[in-house]
Scaffold this motif. Structure first.
Motif, PDB file in Angstrom:
ATOM      1  N   ASN A   1       0.878  -1.164   0.000  1.00 37.43           N
ATOM      2  CA  ASN A   1       0.000   0.000   0.000  1.00 37.43           C
ATOM      3  C   ASN A   1       0.914   1.212   0.000  1.00 37.43           C
ATOM      4  O   ASN A   1       1.923   1.240   0.702  1.00 37.43           O
ATOM      5  N   THR A   2       0.585   2.199  -0.806  1.00 43.76           N
ATOM      6  CA  THR A   2       1.412   3.400  -0.851  1.00 43.76           C
ATOM      7  C   THR A   2       0.551   4.627  -1.076  1.00 43.76           C
ATOM      8  O   THR A   2      -0.553   4.525  -1.621  1.00 43.76           O
ATOM      9  N   ASN A   3       1.040   5.759  -0.633  1.00 43.90           N
ATOM     10  CA  ASN A   3       0.416   7.055  -0.891  1.00 43.90           C
ATOM     11  C   ASN A   3       1.306   7.786  -1.882  1.00 43.90           C
ATOM     12  O   ASN A   3       2.332   8.335  -1.504  1.00 43.90           O
ATOM     13  N   PHE A   4       0.921   7.766  -3.148  1.00 43.36           N
ATOM     14  CA  PHE A   4       1.727   8.395  -4.190  1.00 43.36           C
ATOM     15  C   PHE A   4       1.603   9.911  -4.135  1.00 43.36           C
ATOM     16  O   PHE A   4       0.575  10.452  -3.747  1.00 43.36           O
ATOM     17  N   GLY A   5       2.654  10.596  -4.580  1.00 46.07           N
ATOM     18  CA  GLY A   5       2.599  12.031  -4.782  1.00 46.07           C
ATOM     19  C   GLY A   5       2.135  12.312  -6.204  1.00 46.07           C
ATOM     20  O   GLY A   5       2.123  11.419  -7.045  1.00 46.07           O
TER      21      GLY A   5
ATOM     22  N   ALA B   1      17.075 -10.638   0.735  1.00 52.67           N
ATOM     23  CA  ALA B   1      17.863 -10.440   1.954  1.00 52.67           C
ATOM     24  C   ALA B   1      17.259 -11.120   3.176  1.00 52.67           C
ATOM     25  O   ALA B   1      17.977 -11.456   4.116  1.00 52.67           O
ATOM     26  N   ARG B   2      15.950 -11.315   3.189  1.00 50.09           N
ATOM     27  CA  ARG B   2      15.263 -11.885   4.351  1.00 50.09           C
ATOM     28  C   ARG B   2      14.355 -13.020   3.894  1.00 50.09           C
ATOM     29  O   ARG B   2      13.323 -12.789   3.267  1.00 50.09           O
ATOM     30  N   SER B   3      14.715 -14.224   4.229  1.00 53.96           N
ATOM     31  CA  SER B   3      13.925 -15.389   3.855  1.00 53.96           C
ATOM     32  C   SER B   3      12.531 -15.315   4.478  1.00 53.96           C
ATOM     33  O   SER B   3      12.392 -14.994   5.653  1.00 53.96           O
ATOM     34  N   GLY B   4      11.490 -15.586   3.695  1.00 54.66           N
ATOM     35  CA  GLY B   4      10.127 -15.578   4.200  1.00 54.66           C
ATOM     36  C   GLY B   4       9.520 -14.200   4.332  1.00 54.66           C
ATOM     37  O   GLY B   4       8.503 -14.035   4.997  1.00 54.66           O
ATOM     38  N   ALA B   5      10.123 -13.201   3.684  1.00 54.75           N
ATOM     39  CA  ALA B   5       9.610 -11.830   3.776  1.00 54.75           C
ATOM     40  C   ALA B   5       9.285 -11.284   2.393  1.00 54.75           C
ATOM     41  O   ALA B   5       9.900 -11.656   1.400  1.00 54.75           O
ATOM     42  N   TRP B   6       8.311 -10.378   2.337  1.00 56.62           N
ATOM     43  CA  TRP B   6       7.972  -9.644   1.121  1.00 56.62           C
ATOM     44  C   TRP B   6       8.583  -8.254   1.262  1.00 56.62           C
ATOM     45  O   TRP B   6       8.482  -7.627   2.312  1.00 56.62           O
ATOM     46  N   ALA B   7       9.245  -7.762   0.216  1.00 59.03           N
ATOM     47  CA  ALA B   7       9.924  -6.468   0.269  1.00 59.03           C
ATOM     48  C   ALA B   7       9.336  -5.507  -0.755  1.00 59.03           C
ATOM     49  O   ALA B   7       9.041  -5.901  -1.880  1.00 59.03           O
ATOM     50  N   VAL B   8       9.184  -4.250  -0.342  1.00 62.34           N
ATOM     51  CA  VAL B   8       8.680  -3.209  -1.229  1.00 62.34           C
ATOM     52  C   VAL B   8       9.508  -1.952  -1.021  1.00 62.34           C
ATOM     53  O   VAL B   8       9.801  -1.567   0.107  1.00 62.34           O
ATOM     54  N   LYS B   9       9.881  -1.314  -2.140  1.00 61.15           N
ATOM     55  CA  LYS B   9      10.644  -0.071  -2.079  1.00 61.15           C
ATOM     56  C   LYS B   9      10.065   0.925  -3.071  1.00 61.15           C
ATOM     57  O   LYS B   9       9.764   0.571  -4.205  1.00 61.15           O
ATOM     58  N   SER B  10       9.915   2.160  -2.619  1.00 62.95           N
ATOM     59  CA  SER B  10       9.475   3.251  -3.480  1.00 62.95           C
ATOM     60  C   SER B  10      10.683   4.103  -3.819  1.00 62.95           C
ATOM     61  O   SER B  10      11.607   4.238  -3.023  1.00 62.95           O
ATOM     62  N   SER B  11      10.695   4.689  -5.000  1.00 59.91           N
ATOM     63  CA  SER B  11      11.858   5.478  -5.417  1.00 59.91           C
ATOM     64  C   SER B  11      11.935   6.822  -4.714  1.00 59.91           C
ATOM     65  O   SER B  11      12.999   7.397  -4.597  1.00 59.91           O
ATOM     66  N   SER B  12      10.812   7.358  -4.277  1.00 64.45           N
ATOM     67  CA  SER B  12      10.834   8.645  -3.578  1.00 64.45           C
ATOM     68  C   SER B  12       9.461   8.959  -3.017  1.00 64.45           C
ATOM     69  O   SER B  12       8.469   8.340  -3.364  1.00 64.45           O
ATOM     70  N   GLY B  13       9.439   9.922  -2.121  1.00 68.02           N
ATOM     71  CA  GLY B  13       8.171  10.486  -1.676  1.00 68.02           C
ATOM     72  C   GLY B  13       7.392   9.683  -0.670  1.00 68.02           C
ATOM     73  O   GLY B  13       7.913   9.308   0.359  1.00 68.02           O
ATOM     74  N   GLY B  14       6.136   9.397  -1.001  1.00 66.52           N
ATOM     75  CA  GLY B  14       5.109   8.885  -0.103  1.00 66.52           C
ATOM     76  C   GLY B  14       5.447   7.728   0.810  1.00 66.52           C
ATOM     77  O   GLY B  14       6.529   7.160   0.773  1.00 66.52           O
ATOM     78  N   GLU B  15       4.486   7.408   1.638  1.00 64.94           N
ATOM     79  CA  GLU B  15       4.610   6.291   2.577  1.00 64.94           C
ATOM     80  C   GLU B  15       4.308   4.980   1.869  1.00 64.94           C
ATOM     81  O   GLU B  15       3.393   4.911   1.053  1.00 64.94           O
ATOM     82  N   THR B  16       5.042   3.927   2.222  1.00 63.55           N
ATOM     83  CA  THR B  16       4.857   2.608   1.615  1.00 63.55           C
ATOM     84  C   THR B  16       4.875   1.545   2.705  1.00 63.55           C
ATOM     85  O   THR B  16       5.710   1.581   3.595  1.00 63.55           O
ATOM     86  N   THR B  17       3.933   0.589   2.614  1.00 64.64           N
ATOM     87  CA  THR B  17       3.852  -0.521   3.559  1.00 64.64           C
ATOM     88  C   THR B  17       3.779  -1.828   2.785  1.00 64.64           C
ATOM     89  O   THR B  17       2.949  -1.968   1.883  1.00 64.64           O
TER      90      THR B  17
END
Length: 99
Positions: free
Chosen positions: A52-56, A75-91
């Protein structure tokens, strides 16, 4: 599967009655270039995930943030990873299934 258009997103799911119980886990909400990790408990397997993210916005009804990573973490076994390039909040969110 997710479909995004004009700053709105719609998610679709495929359900299986014969599957073992599943649960969703939320990661930390992060801002900027940070990575959010949603970690499944040790007794459960990662079977999917998302975010979930709040885009600008840039003034032309276009989002100014881009998701640069969205998938199982290397990097972390059993985990889901999300990265945004800039700005808003991301979960990040992980879908975990009992073994």
């Amino acid at each position: 599967m997710t479909k995004a258009q004009y700053s709105y997103a719609r998610a679709f799911a495929l359900c299986d009655k014969g599957s073992k119980p599943t649960s969703a886990v939320a990661g930390q909400t992060v801002t900027g270039d940070a990575v959010s990790y949603a970690q499944c408990p040790a007794d459960k397997d990662l079977i999917g995930g998302g975010y979930n993210t709040n885009f600008g916005f840039n003034g032309f009804h276009q989002t100014s943030d881009t998701i640069t990573a969205n998938g199982p973490s290397a990097a972390r076994s059993g985990a889901w990873a999300v990265k945004s390039s800039s700005g808003g909040e991301t979960t990040a969110y992980a879908l975990c299934r009992a073994r």
